[in-house]
Design a protein around this motif. Structure first.
Motif, PDB file in Angstrom:
ATOM      1  N   HIS A  36       0.834  -1.209   0.000  1.00  0.00           N
ATOM      2  CA  HIS A  36       0.000   0.000   0.000  1.00  0.00           C
ATOM      3  C   HIS A  36       0.867   1.256   0.000  1.00  0.00           C
ATOM      4  N   LEU A  37       1.880   1.275   0.846  1.00  0.00           N
ATOM      5  CA  LEU A  37       2.696   2.483   0.965  1.00  0.00           C
ATOM      6  C   LEU A  37       3.570   2.696  -0.265  1.00  0.00           C
ATOM      7  N   ALA A  38       4.165   1.624  -0.768  1.00  0.00           N
ATOM      8  CA  ALA A  38       5.034   1.769  -1.942  1.00  0.00           C
ATOM      9  C   ALA A  38       4.220   1.964  -3.218  1.00  0.00           C
ATOM     10  N   ARG A  71       9.720  -5.070  -5.200  1.00  0.00           N
ATOM     11  CA  ARG A  71       8.903  -5.613  -6.279  1.00  0.00           C
ATOM     12  C   ARG A  71       8.014  -4.509  -6.857  1.00  0.00           C
ATOM     13  N   VAL A  72       7.514  -3.660  -5.973  1.00  0.00           N
ATOM     14  CA  VAL A  72       6.668  -2.545  -6.402  1.00  0.00           C
ATOM     15  C   VAL A  72       7.511  -1.427  -6.981  1.00  0.00           C
ATOM     16  N   ALA A  73       8.597  -1.089  -6.290  1.00  0.00           N
ATOM     17  CA  ALA A  73       9.452   0.037  -6.667  1.00  0.00           C
ATOM     18  C   ALA A  73      10.907  -0.389  -6.523  1.00  0.00           C
ATOM     19  N   PRO A  74      11.542  -0.814  -7.616  1.00  0.00           N
ATOM     20  CA  PRO A  74      12.918  -1.306  -7.516  1.00  0.00           C
ATOM     21  C   PRO A  74      13.901  -0.309  -6.912  1.00  0.00           C
ATOM     22  N   ASP A  75      13.571   0.984  -6.931  1.00  0.00           N
ATOM     23  CA  ASP A  75      14.477   1.987  -6.382  1.00  0.00           C
ATOM     24  C   ASP A  75      14.255   2.238  -4.891  1.00  0.00           C
ATOM     25  N   ALA A  76      13.404   1.441  -4.255  1.00  0.00           N
ATOM     26  CA  ALA A  76      13.137   1.627  -2.829  1.00  0.00           C
ATOM     27  C   ALA A  76      14.398   1.363  -2.010  1.00  0.00           C
ATOM     28  N   LEU A 104      21.589 -12.425   3.710  1.00  0.00           N
ATOM     29  CA  LEU A 104      20.367 -12.597   2.938  1.00  0.00           C
ATOM     30  C   LEU A 104      19.657 -11.320   2.523  1.00  0.00           C
ATOM     31  N   LEU A 105      19.890 -10.223   3.219  1.00  0.00           N
ATOM     32  CA  LEU A 105      19.135  -9.011   2.919  1.00  0.00           C
ATOM     33  C   LEU A 105      19.827  -8.218   1.819  1.00  0.00           C
ATOM     34  N   THR A 106      19.691  -8.696   0.608  1.00  0.00           N
ATOM     35  CA  THR A 106      20.307  -8.059  -0.546  1.00  0.00           C
ATOM     36  C   THR A 106      19.321  -7.088  -1.187  1.00  0.00           C
ATOM     37  N   SER A 107      19.805  -6.329  -2.166  1.00  0.00           N
ATOM     38  CA  SER A 107      18.984  -5.279  -2.760  1.00  0.00           C
ATOM     39  C   SER A 107      18.954  -5.399  -4.274  1.00  0.00           C
ATOM     40  N   THR A 108      17.976  -4.747  -4.861  1.00  0.00           N
ATOM     41  CA  THR A 108      17.989  -4.540  -6.304  1.00  0.00           C
ATOM     42  C   THR A 108      19.116  -3.561  -6.639  1.00  0.00           C
ATOM     43  N   PRO A 109      19.616  -3.578  -7.873  1.00  0.00           N
ATOM     44  CA  PRO A 109      20.664  -2.608  -8.242  1.00  0.00           C
ATOM     45  C   PRO A 109      20.199  -1.170  -8.132  1.00  0.00           C
ATOM     46  N   GLU A 110      18.909  -0.916  -8.377  1.00  0.00           N
ATOM     47  CA  GLU A 110      18.402   0.455  -8.370  1.00  0.00           C
ATOM     48  C   GLU A 110      18.210   1.016  -6.961  1.00  0.00           C
ATOM     49  N   GLY A 111      17.969   0.118  -5.986  1.00  0.00           N
ATOM     50  CA  GLY A 111      17.668   0.548  -4.627  1.00  0.00           C
ATOM     51  C   GLY A 111      18.825   0.302  -3.677  1.00  0.00           C
ATOM     52  N   ALA A 112      18.485   0.153  -2.399  1.00  0.00           N
ATOM     53  CA  ALA A 112      19.502  -0.108  -1.383  1.00  0.00           C
ATOM     54  C   ALA A 112      18.855  -0.841  -0.225  1.00  0.00           C
ATOM     55  N   ARG A 162      20.310   8.749  13.215  1.00  0.00           N
ATOM     56  CA  ARG A 162      21.571   9.241  12.631  1.00  0.00           C
ATOM     57  C   ARG A 162      22.214   8.181  11.745  1.00  0.00           C
ATOM     58  N   ALA A 163      22.201   6.943  12.205  1.00  0.00           N
ATOM     59  CA  ALA A 163      22.810   5.876  11.415  1.00  0.00           C
ATOM     60  C   ALA A 163      21.986   5.579  10.157  1.00  0.00           C
ATOM     61  N   ALA A 164      20.659   5.611  10.286  1.00  0.00           N
ATOM     62  CA  ALA A 164      19.799   5.351   9.123  1.00  0.00           C
ATOM     63  C   ALA A 164      19.996   6.402   8.046  1.00  0.00           C
ATOM     64  N   ALA A 165      20.356   7.611   8.456  1.00  0.00           N
ATOM     65  CA  ALA A 165      20.533   8.708   7.499  1.00  0.00           C
ATOM     66  C   ALA A 165      21.706   8.474   6.555  1.00  0.00           C
ATOM     67  N   ARG A 166      22.531   7.484   6.834  1.00  0.00           N
ATOM     68  CA  ARG A 166      23.596   7.140   5.884  1.00  0.00           C
ATOM     69  C   ARG A 166      23.022   6.501   4.620  1.00  0.00           C
ATOM     70  N   THR A 167      21.838   5.915   4.729  1.00  0.00           N
ATOM     71  CA  THR A 167      21.199   5.234   3.597  1.00  0.00           C
ATOM     72  C   THR A 167      19.922   5.932   3.152  1.00  0.00           C
ATOM     73  N   LEU A 168      19.185   6.497   4.095  1.00  0.00           N
ATOM     74  CA  LEU A 168      17.907   7.139   3.803  1.00  0.00           C
ATOM     75  C   LEU A 168      18.055   8.653   3.835  1.00  0.00           C
ATOM     76  N   ASP A 169      17.234   9.330   3.039  1.00  0.00           N
ATOM     77  CA  ASP A 169      17.157  10.786   3.061  1.00  0.00           C
ATOM     78  C   ASP A 169      16.011  11.158   4.000  1.00  0.00           C
ATOM     79  N   LEU A 170      16.353  11.541   5.232  1.00  0.00           N
ATOM     80  CA  LEU A 170      15.318  11.780   6.230  1.00  0.00           C
ATOM     81  C   LEU A 170      14.581  13.097   6.010  1.00  0.00           C
ATOM     82  N   SER A 171      14.978  13.857   5.007  1.00  0.00           N
ATOM     83  CA  SER A 171      14.202  15.048   4.652  1.00  0.00           C
ATOM     84  C   SER A 171      13.017  14.693   3.767  1.00  0.00           C
ATOM     85  N   ARG A 172      12.945  13.426   3.359  1.00  0.00           N
ATOM     86  CA  ARG A 172      11.839  12.942   2.546  1.00  0.00           C
ATOM     87  C   ARG A 172      11.073  11.870   3.330  1.00  0.00           C
TER      88      ARG A 172
END
Length: 274
Positions: free
Chosen positions: A73-75, A102-107, A125-133, A149-159
């Protein structure tokens, strides 16, 4: 635990932290959903609890299917491309990143846990699509600012980010403290972010007895709560329809039809930060 614990610590150091003599919630839950990553001690308490309250198996399975519906639903409908999943548990099928990508490969997905056996499996086991992370943090729910703070290395917390806390908050005994941890995590996320929670509830004598048996096993205790306390986690957020409901009742789809009218002792909800 500090956010600075490196993801690449040696396998030996990780294995040294694994206790196979005491039941563990991630392994116990893995056993209930049909996984293979558990030890005899987890299976023993699992069988004991099945004898006390067979309905806990339905809680485990329907909660897993709720995760998939919420992420889709969210993606798919809300355009969310970032997920912060706290209390990851052991990877099985249809983990958050698999459903989202599966919904959004860039997630982009960040998993957070501080259990060594979860860390070992996550790295493999927790691998990613090439487009995402997909990233894993060895971090602690009790240090929400460090997690962010640590999550912000991968996620843009302004979004916008979807904060997933599934079957985890029961480990926090005090409801006020649990609410404060959720509040602090959401405070660090942008408007338009979502909170996704599911948890077992004290809605039947069987579930209460199962919780008491599990807590007496020596495992880290898990506290089932009344429904109104689950609803309290969403205070200040805009609840997504149908609100706080039993997990099979949250936006059921054709794949959830097998859940039928199961009266499971687990409630869930999704809320949006304005």
């Amino acid at each position: 635990m500090s956010e600075d614990i490196a993801q690449d610590r040696s396998g030996f150091e990780i294995r040294a932290r694994i206790d196979t003599t005491t039941p563990h919630s991630a392994r116990f839950w893995n056993y209930f959903v049909g996984g293979k990553d558990h030890y005899p001690v987890d299976r023993e308490i699992g069988e004991e609890i099945k004898g006390i309250f067979p309905g806990l198996v339905d809680v485990a399975l329907t909660s897993r299917r709720f995760l998939g519906r919420a992420v889709r639903h969210l993606a798919g409908e809300q355009g969310i491309r970032q997920f912060l999943d706290i209390g990851t548990g052991l990877p099985t099928a249809d983990n958050t990143h698999q459903v989202a990508q599966r919904v959004a490969p860039d997630a982009r997905i960040v998993y957070v846990d501080n259990d060594p056996i979860v860390l070992t499996h996550a790295q493999a086991l927790l691998t990613s699509t090439p487009e995402g992370a997909t990233a894993y943090l060895d971090a602690d729910l009790y240090e929400p600012e460090s997690v962010l703070r640590a999550a912000a290395r991968t996620l843009d917390l302004s979004r916008p980010v979807a904060l997933m806390i599934l079957n985890t908050l029961g480990h926090v005994a005090d409801h006020g403290q649990a609410r404060d941890l959720v509040r602090r995590l959401m405070a660090g996320l942008a408007p338009g972010s979502y909170l996704v929670i599911s948890d077992s509830t004290a809605t039947s004598p069987g579930m209460i007895a199962a919780s008491e048996a599990y807590n007496a096993s020596g495992a880290v205790p898990y506290h089932v709560r009344p429904v109104e306390e689950i609803a309290g986690f969403f205070e200040g957020l805009e609840l997504v329809e149908p609100g706080v409901v039993r997990v099979p009742e949250w936006r059921p789809d054709a794949a959830a039809a097998e859940d039928g009218e199961a009266t499971v002792d687990a409630f869930c909800g999704v809320g949006r930060k304005a």
